[in-house]
Design a protein around this motif. Structure first.
Motif, PDB file in Angstrom:
ATOM      1  N   PRO A   1       0.839  -1.203   0.000  1.00 15.47           N
ATOM      2  CA  PRO A   1       0.000   0.000   0.000  1.00 15.47           C
ATOM      3  C   PRO A   1       0.869   1.246   0.000  1.00 15.47           C
ATOM      4  O   PRO A   1       1.986   1.248   0.523  1.00 15.47           O
ATOM      5  N   PRO A   2       0.389   2.328  -0.599  1.00 12.59           N
ATOM      6  CA  PRO A   2       1.194   3.558  -0.626  1.00 12.59           C
ATOM      7  C   PRO A   2       1.333   4.153   0.768  1.00 12.59           C
ATOM      8  O   PRO A   2       0.541   3.877   1.667  1.00 12.59           O
ATOM      9  N   GLU A   3       2.340   4.983   0.932  1.00  8.22           N
ATOM     10  CA  GLU A   3       2.541   5.664   2.204  1.00  8.22           C
ATOM     11  C   GLU A   3       1.399   6.650   2.458  1.00  8.22           C
ATOM     12  O   GLU A   3       0.939   7.315   1.533  1.00  8.22           O
ATOM     13  N   PRO A   4       0.921   6.732   3.703  1.00  5.77           N
ATOM     14  CA  PRO A   4      -0.170   7.670   3.976  1.00  5.77           C
ATOM     15  C   PRO A   4       0.242   9.104   3.676  1.00  5.77           C
ATOM     16  O   PRO A   4       1.381   9.504   3.896  1.00  5.77           O
ATOM     17  N   ALA A   5      -0.713   9.874   3.178  1.00  2.61           N
ATOM     18  CA  ALA A   5      -0.449  11.284   2.873  1.00  2.61           C
ATOM     19  C   ALA A   5      -0.351  12.081   4.169  1.00  2.61           C
ATOM     20  O   ALA A   5      -0.877  11.665   5.206  1.00  2.61           O
ATOM     21  N   PRO A   6       0.332  13.213   4.139  1.00  6.40           N
ATOM     22  CA  PRO A   6       0.401  14.058   5.357  1.00  6.40           C
ATOM     23  C   PRO A   6      -0.987  14.530   5.771  1.00  6.40           C
ATOM     24  O   PRO A   6      -1.925  14.558   4.970  1.00  6.40           O
ATOM     25  N   TRP A   7      -1.095  14.901   7.057  1.00  2.30           N
ATOM     26  CA  TRP A   7      -2.369  15.392   7.566  1.00  2.30           C
ATOM     27  C   TRP A   7      -2.774  16.666   6.819  1.00  2.30           C
ATOM     28  O   TRP A   7      -1.954  17.506   6.504  1.00  2.30           O
ATOM     29  N   LYS A   8      -4.071  16.791   6.562  1.00  5.99           N
ATOM     30  CA  LYS A   8      -4.603  17.994   5.918  1.00  5.99           C
ATOM     31  C   LYS A   8      -5.364  18.870   6.902  1.00  5.99           C
ATOM     32  O   LYS A   8      -5.249  20.092   6.850  1.00  5.99           O
ATOM     33  N   ALA A   9      -6.162  18.244   7.762  1.00  8.75           N
ATOM     34  CA  ALA A   9      -6.976  19.018   8.707  1.00  8.75           C
ATOM     35  C   ALA A   9      -6.267  19.276  10.021  1.00  8.75           C
ATOM     36  O   ALA A   9      -6.828  19.902  10.913  1.00  8.75           O
ATOM     37  N   VAL A  10      -5.036  18.805  10.154  1.00  7.93           N
ATOM     38  CA  VAL A  10      -4.298  18.940  11.402  1.00  7.93           C
ATOM     39  C   VAL A  10      -3.033  19.753  11.134  1.00  7.93           C
ATOM     40  O   VAL A  10      -2.223  19.365  10.282  1.00  7.93           O
ATOM     41  N   PRO A  11      -2.828  20.873  11.821  1.00  7.65           N
ATOM     42  CA  PRO A  11      -1.573  21.617  11.640  1.00  7.65           C
ATOM     43  C   PRO A  11      -0.370  20.777  12.038  1.00  7.65           C
ATOM     44  O   PRO A  11      -0.476  19.861  12.856  1.00  7.65           O
ATOM     45  N   ALA A  12       0.766  21.088  11.449  1.00  8.02           N
ATOM     46  CA  ALA A  12       1.973  20.305  11.730  1.00  8.02           C
ATOM     47  C   ALA A  12       2.369  20.388  13.197  1.00  8.02           C
ATOM     48  O   ALA A  12       2.800  19.397  13.796  1.00  8.02           O
ATOM     49  N   ASP A  13       2.224  21.591  13.813  1.00 15.29           N
ATOM     50  CA  ASP A  13       2.603  21.706  15.216  1.00 15.29           C
ATOM     51  C   ASP A  13       1.639  20.948  16.113  1.00 15.29           C
ATOM     52  O   ASP A  13       2.033  20.393  17.138  1.00 15.29           O
ATOM     53  N   ALA A  14       0.346  20.893  15.738  1.00 10.09           N
ATOM     54  CA  ALA A  14      -0.626  20.152  16.547  1.00 10.09           C
ATOM     55  C   ALA A  14      -0.384  18.664  16.464  1.00 10.09           C
ATOM     56  O   ALA A  14      -0.653  17.920  17.407  1.00 10.09           O
ATOM     57  N   ALA A  15       0.116  18.190  15.325  1.00 10.64           N
ATOM     58  CA  ALA A  15       0.376  16.757  15.201  1.00 10.64           C
ATOM     59  C   ALA A  15       1.556  16.326  16.041  1.00 10.64           C
ATOM     60  O   ALA A  15       1.659  15.168  16.430  1.00 10.64           O
ATOM     61  N   ALA A  16       2.463  17.253  16.341  1.00 10.15           N
ATOM     62  CA  ALA A  16       3.657  16.881  17.086  1.00 10.15           C
ATOM     63  C   ALA A  16       3.614  17.272  18.544  1.00 10.15           C
ATOM     64  O   ALA A  16       4.421  16.807  19.339  1.00 10.15           O
ATOM     65  N   SER A  17       2.662  18.169  18.921  1.00  6.58           N
ATOM     66  CA  SER A  17       2.608  18.632  20.297  1.00  6.58           C
ATOM     67  C   SER A  17       1.377  18.094  20.983  1.00  6.58           C
ATOM     68  O   SER A  17       0.485  17.554  20.350  1.00  6.58           O
ATOM     69  N   GLY A  18       1.345  18.289  22.310  1.00  4.59           N
ATOM     70  CA  GLY A  18       0.196  17.837  23.077  1.00  4.59           C
ATOM     71  C   GLY A  18       0.561  16.662  23.946  1.00  4.59           C
ATOM     72  O   GLY A  18       1.721  16.278  24.088  1.00  4.59           O
ATOM     73  N   ALA A  19      -0.471  16.070  24.549  1.00  2.00           N
ATOM     74  CA  ALA A  19      -0.254  14.934  25.425  1.00  2.00           C
ATOM     75  C   ALA A  19       0.246  13.746  24.629  1.00  2.00           C
ATOM     76  O   ALA A  19      -0.119  13.538  23.483  1.00  2.00           O
ATOM     77  N   SER A  20       1.099  12.970  25.239  1.00  2.00           N
ATOM     78  CA  SER A  20       1.655  11.811  24.558  1.00  2.00           C
ATOM     79  C   SER A  20       0.571  10.788  24.322  1.00  2.00           C
ATOM     80  O   SER A  20      -0.415  10.710  25.037  1.00  2.00           O
TER      81      SER A  20
END
Length: 449
Positions: A27-46
């Motif tokens: 299967p192809p690699e998943p595309a990057p998030w569209k509805a989620v900002p890059a900083d929100a995808a990396a920050s927050g609770a673990s």
């Protein structure tokens, strides 16, 4: 030596009789998030295994634990795991020697005349199939992959149950918070209706204003009836989830705080890899590949050995006089039934392609689902800010109206209308918190945390 040479030749011809297996397209690699900002995808609770511990209160977590332990859907998923485990253990037995024991007795007599003769026999044997081409081991691998797929169903059922319990729990909490607000608003609407009638009688208002006030009061009365129905439905839902018809809930149900903790989504590949539906689709590909290897190995000759000891006779003492021992080797060349084998292999290849397509479909749908919940989360955050501004404005307006009513610059009717507007804004604030909480529950579920 001639027999050995012919056997070796048959094995070599069978081994060259088909093309090597081709793995399905990855299967192809998943595309990057569209509805989620890059900083929100990396920050927050673990992404802890128990994300509910970050913000769910102890009463809710206790109900979730009871539901996971007692829910019928989870119990059925666990039974399917046990069934798959038994099938896996049975496939392992096929690779081991298989013992046999039989006891036979017979009696015969000529039709014309004669004496009745009896005979008895006892035989014990041990048979073993040499797994020359890995057919038996591939069948065991297929059962092992099926077992892992059933484990993912348990995880999916548990995650769904936790989310459903939270949704019913928070809905009941929101209904409990709304009840006094609606009652206060209903009482105010009743006063507004009475005052409106007086002002209409005095000629200060048009008669249509009485109908408007009556409609507002009726809507609040209907809302109270609907609240009772909603409480009953959510109570029944919790009883079904927990398999407890006499469930007693805590006296005070709490909704989560207005400031919900952020959850780090992580990369799409990392998130999707822990989803139970994606894991099940991946194990489905492994099952199909193993079954394809079984179909491929079924074309090759099958070599089995049997060792047996038998004895018998018309009398018990004959059993020790005439024991027999035999050792046999059996070679089956299934290539002669090539049409059936070709169909079986084509079907196995189709199953592999279908499993690979199901995996790609599961990956795509899972990512879309996460994107939708994340987009809803952002929209709710913006709505919550607007609603909070409206509530603050309604509270300021009510304080000003109360002061003006106390000094006699406005009538009580005007002040009651302003107060009911503030109560309506508070109800909307409760509903907004509920929507955010339900979105958070869905986010935990789709992220498989």
């Amino acid at each position: 030596m001639k027999t050995f040479a012919l056997t070796t030749l048959a094995l070599l011809l069978a081994a060259c009789s088909s093309a090597p297996l081709k793995p399905p397209h990855a299967p192809p690699e998943p595309a990057p998030w569209k509805a989620v900002p890059a900083d929100a995808a990396a920050s927050g609770a673990s992404a802890a295994p128990d994300a509910w511990a970050l913000w769910a209160d102890p009463a809710l977590r206790s109900l979730q634990a009871q539901a996971v332990a007692r829910n019928r859907d989870v119990s059925q998923a666990l039974l399917r795991v046990q069934k798959a485990q038994l099938a896996w253990q049975a496939s392992q037995q096929d690779q081991e020697p298989r013992p046999s024991l039989s006891l036979q007795t017979s009696a015969s007599r000529p039709l014309e005349a004669g004496r009745l003769s009896r005979s008895m026999s006892l035989s014990a044997g041990l048979s073993y199939e040499a797994d020359l081409w890995g057919r038996l081991s591939a069948a065991t691998q297929a059962q092992a992959a099926q077992l892992e797929a059933q484990h993912t169903d348990v995880l999916a059922a548990q995650g769904l149950i936790r989310s459903q319990v939270a949704e019913s729990f928070w809905t009941l909490a929101a209904l409990a918070q709304e009840a006094p607000l609606i009652e206060a608003q209903r009482q105010g609407a009743a006063e507004i209706l009475a005052l409106t009638r007086l002002r209409v009688q005095e000629g200060k208002l048009l008669p249509i204003e009485v109908d408007k006030a009556a409609i507002a009061l009726q809507a609040l009365q209907v809302r109270q009836v609907q609240q009772g129905r909603d409480r009953l439905l959510q109570q029944l839902s919790l009883e079904t989830l927990l398999d407890d018809s006499s469930l007693v809930l805590p006296a005070t149900l709490q909704m989560p705080s207005t400031t919900l903790p952020a959850l780090a989504l992580g990369s799409p590949g990392e998130v999707l890899s822990r989803r139970p539906d994606v894991q099940r689709a991946r194990w489905g590909v492994d099952v199909a590949l193993a079954q394809q290897r079984v179909a491929q190995a079924a074309r090759y000759p099958q070599l089995s050995f049997s060792l047996g000891v038998s004895t018998g006779g018309s009398e018990w003492r004959d059993w020790l006089d005439k024991p027999l021992a035999n050792l046999a080797a059996n070679l089956v060349v299934p290539l002669v039934d090539w049409r059936r084998l070709e169909l079986q292999q084509a079907q196995a290849h189709t199953d592999v392609e279908a499993a690979a397509l199901s995996l790609r479909d599961a990956l795509h749908k899972a990512q879309v689902e996460i994107e939708q919940v994340a987009a809803e989360r952002q929209a709710l955050a913006a709505e919550a800010q607007a609603q909070a501004a409206r509530l603050a404005e309604a509270q300021r307006t009510e304080r000003l109206a109360q002061l003006r009513y106390e000094v006699g610059s406005i009538a009580k009717l005007d002040w009651l209308q302003v107060r009911n507007a503030r109560l309506a804004a508070e109800q909307e604030a409760v509903q907004m918190r509920l929507r955010q909480a339900l979105n958070q529950a869905r986010l935990i579920k789709v992220l498989a945390l």
